[in-house]
Design an enzyme around this catalytic site. Structure first.
Site, PDB file in Angstrom:
ATOM      1  N   ASP A 144       0.870  -1.166   0.000  1.00 47.80           N
ATOM      2  CA  ASP A 144       0.000   0.000   0.000  1.00 47.80           C
ATOM      3  C   ASP A 144       0.914   1.225   0.000  1.00 47.80           C
ATOM      4  O   ASP A 144       2.112   1.114   0.298  1.00 47.80           O
ATOM      5  CB  ASP A 144      -0.889  -0.036   1.251  1.00 47.80           C
ATOM      6  CG  ASP A 144      -1.770   1.182   1.389  1.00 47.80           C
ATOM      7  OD1 ASP A 144      -2.316   1.652   0.370  1.00 47.80           O
ATOM      8  OD2 ASP A 144      -1.913   1.684   2.521  1.00 47.80           O
ATOM      9  N   ASP A 156      -0.349   4.939   1.038  1.00 47.50           N
ATOM     10  CA  ASP A 156      -0.701   5.856   2.121  1.00 47.50           C
ATOM     11  C   ASP A 156      -0.703   5.153   3.468  1.00 47.50           C
ATOM     12  O   ASP A 156      -1.413   4.169   3.669  1.00 47.50           O
ATOM     13  CB  ASP A 156      -2.076   6.471   1.857  1.00 47.50           C
ATOM     14  CG  ASP A 156      -2.081   7.347   0.624  1.00 47.50           C
ATOM     15  OD1 ASP A 156      -1.444   8.410   0.663  1.00 47.50           O
ATOM     16  OD2 ASP A 156      -2.700   6.961  -0.387  1.00 47.50           O
TER      17      ASP A 156
END
Length: 212
Positions: free
Chosen positions: A7, A9
């Site tokens: 991922d 963020d």
């Protein structure tokens, strides 16, 4: 494991405080009302999803215009400074030397490219996916499934690295082994954290032999 899928963020970039600051100010400045659970609900949503949600909070602009203005403000902040998480660069480069790396992010493509270029990490990733490019955002598995497809590997041969409740659910539903790196300010829900095969304190704890 053949591949690792990150991922962005909250995992590679400490962006959730920036997203919250920018979107909270935007909502307040356009007649909306920020709710106590707004930030947790927004984490993992695709751009169309969160723009529609901000519109539902009372922002008197079409979702498309909301997205355009908020993303422009985020890009401006990133051009000033990209707040990388501790050990992000060294961990990505270390793992890229042994495995194919992918990225499955809820950020729009424009922000993904700005961050990876600024961090000098773009060349480490064989495939990057924005949830703008799939039908559904997290917690649906679409982004992780697309990342595995672009990498040319089965989801079960991938390790996903996530921090948020929606992200953990997304990667688990895709059939990947999941490592949780909980953000201290925005910890995942206990039921989502329970889906992780491993939980580590920071990216520096990630090793290529974590799952053998």
């Amino acid at each position: 494991m053949e591949a690792w899928v990150f991922d962005l963020d909250g995992v590679l970039v400490d962006s959730e405080p920036v997203w919250e600051e920018v979107r909270r100010a935007f909502v307040a400045g356009h007649g909306g009302t920020w709710q106590p659970d707004t930030q947790s609900r927004l984490m993992g949503m695709s751009t169309p999803e969160w723009a529609s949600y901000l519109h539902e909070l009372g922002v008197a602009l079409p979702p498309g215009e909301i997205a355009r203005q908020v993303v422009a403000r985020m890009a401006e902040r990133y051009r000033e400074h990209v707040p990388l998480m501790p050990h992000a660069q060294e961990t990505v480069r270390r793992l890229a030397g042994r495995h194919a790396l992918g990225l499955a992010s809820s950020s729009p493509r424009a922000l993904i490219d700005v961050v990876l270029d600024a961090a000098d990490l773009a060349g480490c990733f064989a495939a990057t996916v924005s949830t703008e490019e799939v039908a559904r955002g997290k917690p649906a598995p679409d982004g992780y499934l697309e990342a595995a497809s672009r990498l040319g590997v089965e989801p079960r041969s991938c390790v996903a690295v996530e921090d948020s409740s929606n992200g953990l659910r997304s990667a688990h539903t895709a059939g990947m082994r999941v490592v949780a790196v909980p953000h201290p300010r925005y910890p995942p829900a206990p039921d989502a954290l329970a889906l992780a095969s491993a939980v580590v304190r920071d990216l520096g704890s990630l090793t290529s032999d974590l799952f053998g």
